[in-house]
Design a protein around this motif. Structure first.
Motif, PDB file in Angstrom:
ATOM      1  N   THR A 173       2.205 -16.119  -0.022  1.00  0.00           N
ATOM      2  CA  THR A 173       2.421 -16.736   1.294  1.00  0.00           C
ATOM      3  C   THR A 173       2.931 -15.731   2.326  1.00  0.00           C
ATOM      4  O   THR A 173       3.233 -16.108   3.466  1.00  0.00           O
ATOM      5  N   SER A 174       3.005 -14.461   1.975  1.00  0.00           N
ATOM      6  CA  SER A 174       3.592 -13.453   2.865  1.00  0.00           C
ATOM      7  C   SER A 174       2.747 -13.219   4.111  1.00  0.00           C
ATOM      8  O   SER A 174       1.512 -13.198   4.048  1.00  0.00           O
ATOM      9  N   ASN A 175       3.431 -13.007   5.249  1.00  0.00           N
ATOM     10  CA  ASN A 175       2.732 -12.552   6.450  1.00  0.00           C
ATOM     11  C   ASN A 175       2.675 -11.022   6.405  1.00  0.00           C
ATOM     12  O   ASN A 175       3.218 -10.389   5.492  1.00  0.00           O
ATOM     13  N   PHE A 176       2.037 -10.416   7.410  1.00  0.00           N
ATOM     14  CA  PHE A 176       1.812  -8.981   7.329  1.00  0.00           C
ATOM     15  C   PHE A 176       3.114  -8.183   7.396  1.00  0.00           C
ATOM     16  O   PHE A 176       3.282  -7.205   6.652  1.00  0.00           O
ATOM     17  N   VAL A 190       0.367   1.302   4.822  1.00  0.00           N
ATOM     18  CA  VAL A 190      -0.574   0.219   5.132  1.00  0.00           C
ATOM     19  C   VAL A 190      -1.896   0.424   4.403  1.00  0.00           C
ATOM     20  O   VAL A 190      -2.508  -0.540   3.908  1.00  0.00           O
ATOM     21  N   LYS A 191      -2.329   1.661   4.322  1.00  0.00           N
ATOM     22  CA  LYS A 191      -3.577   1.932   3.604  1.00  0.00           C
ATOM     23  C   LYS A 191      -3.452   1.542   2.143  1.00  0.00           C
ATOM     24  O   LYS A 191      -4.368   0.946   1.563  1.00  0.00           O
ATOM     25  N   ASP A 192      -2.318   1.877   1.525  1.00  0.00           N
ATOM     26  CA  ASP A 192      -2.086   1.477   0.135  1.00  0.00           C
ATOM     27  C   ASP A 192      -2.075  -0.039   0.002  1.00  0.00           C
ATOM     28  O   ASP A 192      -2.621  -0.596  -0.968  1.00  0.00           O
ATOM     29  N   LEU A 193      -1.465  -0.718   0.961  1.00  0.00           N
ATOM     30  CA  LEU A 193      -1.423  -2.177   0.954  1.00  0.00           C
ATOM     31  C   LEU A 193      -2.827  -2.760   0.940  1.00  0.00           C
ATOM     32  O   LEU A 193      -3.142  -3.656   0.143  1.00  0.00           O
ATOM     33  N   VAL A 194      -3.686  -2.249   1.798  1.00  0.00           N
ATOM     34  CA  VAL A 194      -5.065  -2.740   1.874  1.00  0.00           C
ATOM     35  C   VAL A 194      -5.816  -2.440   0.588  1.00  0.00           C
ATOM     36  O   VAL A 194      -6.505  -3.306   0.025  1.00  0.00           O
ATOM     37  N   LEU A 195      -5.676  -1.227   0.097  1.00  0.00           N
ATOM     38  CA  LEU A 195      -6.422  -0.825  -1.098  1.00  0.00           C
ATOM     39  C   LEU A 195      -5.948  -1.560  -2.343  1.00  0.00           C
ATOM     40  O   LEU A 195      -6.770  -2.036  -3.143  1.00  0.00           O
ATOM     41  N   LEU A 196      -4.641  -1.686  -2.524  1.00  0.00           N
ATOM     42  CA  LEU A 196      -4.142  -2.379  -3.701  1.00  0.00           C
ATOM     43  C   LEU A 196      -4.443  -3.872  -3.647  1.00  0.00           C
ATOM     44  O   LEU A 196      -4.664  -4.508  -4.683  1.00  0.00           O
ATOM     45  N   TYR A 267     -14.823 -11.188   2.519  1.00  0.00           N
ATOM     46  CA  TYR A 267     -14.230 -12.523   2.583  1.00  0.00           C
ATOM     47  C   TYR A 267     -13.005 -12.540   3.499  1.00  0.00           C
ATOM     48  O   TYR A 267     -12.794 -13.500   4.247  1.00  0.00           O
ATOM     49  N   VAL A 268     -12.207 -11.488   3.451  1.00  0.00           N
ATOM     50  CA  VAL A 268     -11.042 -11.423   4.329  1.00  0.00           C
ATOM     51  C   VAL A 268     -11.473 -11.473   5.796  1.00  0.00           C
ATOM     52  O   VAL A 268     -10.890 -12.202   6.609  1.00  0.00           O
ATOM     53  N   LEU A 269     -12.505 -10.721   6.144  1.00  0.00           N
ATOM     54  CA  LEU A 269     -12.974 -10.705   7.535  1.00  0.00           C
ATOM     55  C   LEU A 269     -13.598 -12.039   7.943  1.00  0.00           C
ATOM     56  O   LEU A 269     -13.596 -12.384   9.126  1.00  0.00           O
ATOM     57  N   SER A 279      -5.282 -13.156   4.038  1.00  0.00           N
ATOM     58  CA  SER A 279      -5.607 -13.382   5.447  1.00  0.00           C
ATOM     59  C   SER A 279      -4.771 -12.501   6.360  1.00  0.00           C
ATOM     60  O   SER A 279      -5.234 -12.059   7.422  1.00  0.00           O
ATOM     61  N   ALA A 280      -3.533 -12.229   5.949  1.00  0.00           N
ATOM     62  CA  ALA A 280      -2.617 -11.442   6.772  1.00  0.00           C
ATOM     63  C   ALA A 280      -3.136 -10.039   7.044  1.00  0.00           C
ATOM     64  O   ALA A 280      -2.802  -9.426   8.069  1.00  0.00           O
ATOM     65  N   LEU A 281      -3.969  -9.513   6.159  1.00  0.00           N
ATOM     66  CA  LEU A 281      -4.486  -8.157   6.338  1.00  0.00           C
ATOM     67  C   LEU A 281      -5.302  -8.029   7.618  1.00  0.00           C
ATOM     68  O   LEU A 281      -5.359  -6.952   8.219  1.00  0.00           O
ATOM     69  N   ALA A 282      -5.918  -9.123   8.039  1.00  0.00           N
ATOM     70  CA  ALA A 282      -6.765  -9.083   9.235  1.00  0.00           C
ATOM     71  C   ALA A 282      -5.964  -9.261  10.514  1.00  0.00           C
ATOM     72  O   ALA A 282      -6.530  -9.225  11.610  1.00  0.00           O
ATOM     73  N   THR A 283      -4.650  -9.439  10.401  1.00  0.00           N
ATOM     74  CA  THR A 283      -3.819  -9.655  11.598  1.00  0.00           C
ATOM     75  C   THR A 283      -3.192  -8.366  12.108  1.00  0.00           C
ATOM     76  O   THR A 283      -2.545  -8.369  13.149  1.00  0.00           O
ATOM     77  N   ASP A 284      -3.382  -7.273  11.385  1.00  0.00           N
ATOM     78  CA  ASP A 284      -2.816  -5.984  11.801  1.00  0.00           C
ATOM     79  C   ASP A 284      -3.941  -5.017  12.124  1.00  0.00           C
ATOM     80  O   ASP A 284      -4.910  -4.891  11.356  1.00  0.00           O
TER      81      ASP A 284
END
Length: 335
Positions: A173-176, A190-196, A267-269, A279-284
């Motif tokens: 449930t975490s936001n970005f 942030v790159k690690d966050l997206v990749l992991l 799917y995220v996009l 979903s939060a990944l697309a907000t940053d």
């Protein structure tokens, strides 16, 4: 996938600063002691034993690869990669595996099987933390996914506390901003966050993890507006038919849950990431740019980038040298 905060006066701030410097120094020194082929002399067959057991078992249960990778994540994000997630509770302490985010973890028995085989070859030599790191990598590889370097030499921790897992693991449930802080605290960017997060391309989740998004997002029986409405309607009609469904499984990456590919990011996009944290990944803007860059590139590029982030994660606050121990059994500390 949680946030900690500091407060206090100037003296407190100085103490925190000193602690941060000390932690940074410790991290650098322990990382330096990890090395590829650490067991080349002390247990030369160790990595082959791990790999062969994975190759023999995982192809018949490919879904376990995602579970073992998740087990490695959940270990490293709490107390570092020290196998604390594998410990059982004691009469005085509830262990990490009893915390709510860890109740759905699987793969413990397979780790125990691999550890027993390595222990039979080289008693008291190879840590559970290294076994877990190697099994996670080899399981992904054997299902056709990426490989990455796993330097070894980790030792096993002696402490496992449920509340630390509850507070330290990123929640679905975490936001970005919450995600970014959790990762940043572990020196992941942030790159690690997206990749992991891309590990969500394999595996499954329970309906209960997204129930609020579908049925009661703000407490008034509404739906999460950031979730694609057609996707949500389909989930409610065909999968999560009731708000209280805690048994039905959902594909994290519909249509290719056993294939390590880029479709998760698509799917995220499309606003079809299963968790709010997806979903939060697309907000940053930085995260979004990274996602678009991955989708514009090749699968090989994604694999190479994912490998680098996994290597960073595998070095988080590792225990090495004479600290900790080499557990004989992964679920209990040595007597």
């Amino acid at each position: 996938m949680a946030v900690s905060h500091y407060g206090g006066n100037i003296a407190g701030a100085v103490a925190v600063l000193i602690g941060v410097v000390a932690l940074a120094s410790m991290t650098v020194s322990t990382e330096a002691q990890l090395q590829l082929g650490f067991y080349a002399k002390s247990c030369p067959k160790a990595e082959d034993i791990v790999r062969k057991l994975v190759e023999r078992h995982i192809p018949s249960v490919p879904s376990l690869a995602a579970a073992l990778l998740r087990l490695h994540f959940h270990d490293c994000f709490v107390r570092g990669c020290d196998a604390s997630v594998l410990l059982n509770s004691t009469s005085s302490t509830q262990a990490e595996k009893t915390a709510a985010p860890n109740l759905s973890l699987r793969g413990f028995s397979f780790i125990d099987t691999v550890k027993a085989a390595v222990e039979a070859e080289c008693p008291g030599t190879v840590s559970c933390a290294d076994v877990l790191a190697l099994v996670a990598r080899d399981s992904v590889v054997v299902t056709g996914g990426p490989t990455w370097k796993v330097p070894t030499g980790r030792r096993d921790g002696l402490v496992s506390i449920a509340s630390e897992a509850l507070n330290g693991l990123p929640a679905p449930t975490s936001n970005f901003s919450s995600l970014q802080k959790t990762f940043s605290d572990l020196e992941l960017d942030v790159k690690d966050l997206v990749l992991l997060s891309g590990a969500h391309t394999i595996g499954v989740a329970h309906c209960s993890t997204i129930s609020n998004r579908l049925y009661n997002f703000t407490g008034v029986g509404d739906q999460d507006p950031t979730l694609d409405s057609a996707y949500a309607a389909n989930l409610k009609a065909k999968k999560c038919k009731t708000q209280n469904d805690s048994t039905t499984l959902l594909e994290m990456d519909p249509g290719s849950r056993n294939t390590f590919d880029l479709s998760y990011y698509s799917y995220v996009l499309k606003r079809r990431g299963l968790f709010q944290s997806d979903s939060a990944l697309a907000t940053d803007s930085a995260a979004l740019s990274t996602i678009k860059g991955l989708l514009a590139g090749t699968l090989e590029n994604f694999y190479a980038e994912f490998a680098l982030s996994m290597e960073k994660m595998g070095k988080i606050n590792v225990t090495t040298g004479s600290t900790g121990e080499i557990r004989k059994q992964c679920a209990v500390v040595n007597s």
